[in-house]
Design an enzyme around this catalytic site. Sequence first.
Site, mmCIF file in Angstrom:
data_model
loop_
_atom_site.group_PDB
_atom_site.id
_atom_site.type_symbol
_atom_site.label_atom_id
_atom_site.label_comp_id
_atom_site.label_asym_id
_atom_site.label_seq_id
_atom_site.Cartn_x
_atom_site.Cartn_y
_atom_site.Cartn_z
ATOM 1 N N GLN A 53 0.829 -1.203 0.000
ATOM 2 C CA GLN A 53 0.000 0.000 0.000
ATOM 3 C C GLN A 53 0.865 1.256 0.000
ATOM 4 O OE1 GLN A 53 -2.813 -0.352 3.255
ATOM 5 N NE2 GLN A 53 -2.982 -2.547 2.899
ATOM 6 N N CYS A 54 1.904 1.240 -0.769
ATOM 7 C CA CYS A 54 2.905 2.308 -0.789
ATOM 8 C C CYS A 54 2.780 3.117 -2.083
ATOM 9 C CB CYS A 54 4.289 1.664 -0.689
ATOM 10 S SG CYS A 54 5.680 2.794 -0.828
ATOM 11 N N GLN A 55 3.247 4.359 -2.043
ATOM 12 C CA GLN A 55 3.251 5.183 -3.254
ATOM 13 C C GLN A 55 4.138 4.591 -4.351
ATOM 14 O OE1 GLN A 55 4.825 9.036 -2.245
ATOM 15 N NE2 GLN A 55 6.759 8.222 -1.540
ATOM 16 N N PHE A 56 5.037 3.677 -3.979
ATOM 17 C CA PHE A 56 5.924 3.047 -4.949
ATOM 18 C C PHE A 56 5.449 1.657 -5.383
ATOM 19 C CE2 PHE A 56 8.732 5.977 -2.575
ATOM 20 C CZ PHE A 56 9.140 6.767 -3.631
ATOM 21 N N THR A 57 4.225 1.287 -5.008
ATOM 22 C CA THR A 57 3.710 -0.040 -5.326
ATOM 23 C C THR A 57 3.681 -0.294 -6.836
ATOM 24 O OG1 THR A 57 2.452 -0.067 -3.278
ATOM 25 C CG2 THR A 57 1.751 -1.599 -4.964
#
Length: 182
Positions: free
Chosen positions: A34-38
Amino acid sequence: MSIYNYLAKKANGDILSMQTYRGKVLLITNTASQCQFTYQYEDLQKLYVKYAEQGFEILSFPCNQFGNQNPESGAQSAAQCMGQFGVTYPIFDKVQVNGDMTHPLFNYLKHEVDVAPMAKDTMQQKMLYQQIAEHNPDYLLGHNIRWNFTKFLVDQHGKVIARFEPDSSMLDIENAIQQLFK
């Protein structure tokens, strides 16, 4: 020492020796669902497909230390990565990469290469720096891993060659991988 001295737990609970990957080029990364870098799951999958036949592996280790962005278990993370992002490279059990409970493999990886100063040139870099500075300022110090999707490139002999931060260019990572196959 090399990465071949370490064990890791797979998402299904089996213990795997890093000896399994002897002779392969590895990209080892801590990940989060659930990360901005997913979005990088898809980029990593493309790299994996492109170079797997040459002896390239990506080893993904879910981690929940950065903004509570991977609350799922390792098995749940693996299922999500396969289903949502089409990931076919190995997803291991959830680990910690900083602090007293740091997985031994990541403790080794992060002390084998120097950490570059954190760039603050783009808006994304500035926002990431601010997020870390506010919530985990210790992660900006020493060899700590700063955020999800930090990547370590390991050569065919188990030597850590490079560290790539979450905002590193996939083109730079691919160029470094190609150099190891020359």
